[in-house]
Scaffold this motif. Structure first.
Motif, short mmCIF file in Angstrom:
data_model
loop_
_atom_site.label_atom_id
_atom_site.label_comp_id
_atom_site.label_asym_id
_atom_site.label_seq_id
_atom_site.Cartn_x
_atom_site.Cartn_y
_atom_site.Cartn_z
N GLU A 155 0.83 -1.20 0.00
CA GLU A 155 0.00 0.00 0.00
C GLU A 155 0.87 1.27 0.00
O GLU A 155 0.59 2.22 -0.73
CB GLU A 155 -0.92 -0.01 1.21
N ILE A 156 1.93 1.27 0.80
CA ILE A 156 2.85 2.41 0.83
C ILE A 156 3.48 2.61 -0.54
O ILE A 156 3.59 3.73 -1.04
CB ILE A 156 3.92 2.22 1.92
N LEU A 157 3.88 1.50 -1.17
CA LEU A 157 4.48 1.60 -2.50
C LEU A 157 3.49 2.13 -3.52
O LEU A 157 3.84 2.98 -4.35
CB LEU A 157 5.02 0.24 -2.95
N GLN A 158 2.26 1.64 -3.48
CA GLN A 158 1.25 2.12 -4.43
C GLN A 158 1.00 3.61 -4.24
O GLN A 158 0.89 4.36 -5.21
CB GLN A 158 -0.05 1.35 -4.26
N ASP A 159 0.91 4.03 -2.99
CA ASP A 159 0.70 5.46 -2.72
C ASP A 159 1.87 6.29 -3.24
O ASP A 159 1.67 7.34 -3.84
CB ASP A 159 0.55 5.71 -1.21
N SER A 160 3.09 5.80 -3.04
CA SER A 160 4.26 6.58 -3.43
C SER A 160 4.42 6.66 -4.93
O SER A 160 4.99 7.62 -5.44
CB SER A 160 5.53 5.97 -2.80
N MET A 161 3.93 5.67 -5.66
CA MET A 161 4.12 5.66 -7.12
C MET A 161 2.84 5.97 -7.87
O MET A 161 2.72 5.66 -9.06
CB MET A 161 4.68 4.29 -7.55
N GLY A 162 1.90 6.60 -7.20
CA GLY A 162 0.61 6.90 -7.82
C GLY A 162 0.70 7.69 -9.11
O GLY A 162 -0.09 7.50 -10.02
N GLY A 163 1.66 8.60 -9.21
CA GLY A 163 1.77 9.44 -10.40
C GLY A 163 2.60 8.83 -11.51
O GLY A 163 2.75 9.45 -12.58
#
Length: 188
Positions: free
Chosen positions: A127-135
């Motif tokens: 989840e942290i990774l997905q949030d960080s790479m959202g853009g």
């Protein structure tokens, strides 16, 4: 995840599934599942750290077997499943190892001195990774995931995406910078 390519069935092979034209794929699958689930679970549990991981790996094998629906094409079901569980366990251990290395890497490389372990728990890491790479683009996210989580080498990723290794390096650099900035700005 597919672990083997099935070979044609021969009724004389020990451990082969009895091929009766009246039996459905579902009936054959249920028979194989009931006959081999416990054996595969025992093999997996001896090599994995917990029961849940062993169950998960066994279920992956049977899910793959059901989705391919080729039980009738397997010469020796017992050998097929035993080999499949062996490779599934190896892949599972490799994924666990990659996750641990990823966490260790970010603890040191990103200079995070006071990280609350509960925040970077393995359950929250995706989840942290997905949030960080959202853009980032979907391709960049996938390349990052294959390299840092699945432990794929750059040449394998390049073959998979039909890109040059230089392009893969570009996507990895871009994703690492994005994750680094995100983790520096996240409040623990």
């Amino acid at each position: 995840m597919t672990y083997f390519h099935a070979e044609p069935l021969t009724s004389t092979a020990p451990g082969a599934v009895d091929e009766e034209p009246r039996r459905t794929d579902r009936e054959l699958f249920v028979e194989v599942y009931e006959k081999y689930w416990n054996k595969l679970y025992e093999i997996a549990y001896r090599r994995l750290p917990d029961k849940e991981s062993a169950e998960e790996v066994v279920q992956e094998i049977f899910t793959d077997l059901w989705e391919k629906r080729d039980i009738r094409n397997i010469r020796n079901v017992e050998n097929y499943l035993t080999r499949a569980i062996k490779f599934a366990v190896i892949d599972h251990i490799r994924r666990l190892s990659a996750r641990k290395r990823f966490l260790d890497y970010h603890k040191t490389f990103l200079e995070i001195q006071t990280v609350d372990q509960s925040v970077l728990d393995y359950q929250e890491l995706p989840e942290i990774l997905q949030d960080s790479m959202g853009g980032l683009s979907d391709t960049t996210r996938k390349i990052f995931w294959f390299n840092h989580i699945m432990d794929w080498k750059k040449d394998r990723i390049a073959d998979y995406f039909q890109l040059s290794e230089k392009a893969i390096e570009y996507h990895l650099t871009k994703s690492l910078k994005t994750v680094k900035i995100y983790l520096k700005n996240i409040s623990f």
